[in-house]
Design a protein around this motif. Structure first.
Motif: not given
Length: 200
Positions: A59-60, A116-120, A127-128
């Motif tokens: 994922f990362f 980075g895709i669905t939240f950050g 941030i959603g």
């Protein structure tokens, strides 16, 4: 035209209250938006793998650095994220099992939670990134959990509201078919739930 994603997480098949309630929600959405498309996903049938250490590392890892094996390990996650992002409206069937959601639904949540895709994260915290969606939860339970002494044992609606909100899906409505095991209540539980449906 609205794109509807209907997620099923019940073990009960055609007898499931959450599936029947979810179908009723989808029907009412289609009445309001006649040209809508529906993608139904049975999370139980998919037997979604739980996230393991290798998947988490992938994922990362930047996509161009992933091996073919690593790409395959997160293929479902990538597909689930794309399904979610493509949808305008998400209907989630969520029966209450042992006070919480079924592991298949939890596995889906783990796979769509991608930094980075669905939240950050910003200067002021998380941030959603999954915004502009409407979520309807079709919840079922043998007892009464919306009020009364068992309310504190409902870890379905509060959890979904909190976590999906974390991902940016803050517009969430819950409709409940509850008391489906209680004599005198169960006979009207589904009808009462369907009558409560309001589509924004």
């Amino acid at each position: 035209m609205k794109r509807i994603l209907h997620l099923i997480s019940s073990l009960q098949g055609n007898q499931s209250y959450s599936i029947r309630l979810g179908n009723a929600i989808v029907e009412k959405i289609q009445e309001k938006y006649p040209d809508s498309t529906v993608e139904e996903v049975n999370l139980i049938d998919l037997e979604i793998p739980h996230v393991n250490p290798g998947m988490l590392r992938s994922f990362f890892t930047p996509g161009d650095q992933l091996t073919a094996e690593e790409k395959e390990s997160i293929r479902y996650s990538d597909e689930a994220v794309q399904q979610l992002l493509a949808a305008d409206i998400i209907v989630i069937g969520a029966p209450l099992y042992n006070f919480t959601i079924h592991t298949a639904l939890k596995a889906w949540i783990d796979h769509i939670t991608r930094a980075g895709i669905t939240f950050g994260y910003g200067e002021n915290g998380p941030i959603g990134l999954v915004t502009g969606k409407k979520v309807y939860v079709a919840m079922s339970s043998g007892g009464i959990y919306s009020e009364g002494p068992s309310k504190s044992n409902d870890f379905v609606a509060p959890y979904l509201k909190a976590f999906l909100g974390f991902l940016g899906m803050t517009d969430l409505s819950v409709f409940r078919a509850e008391g489906v095991k209680i004599p005198g209540i169960k006979e009207q539980a589904l009808e009462k739930a369907i009558d409560s449906i309001e589509i924004d």
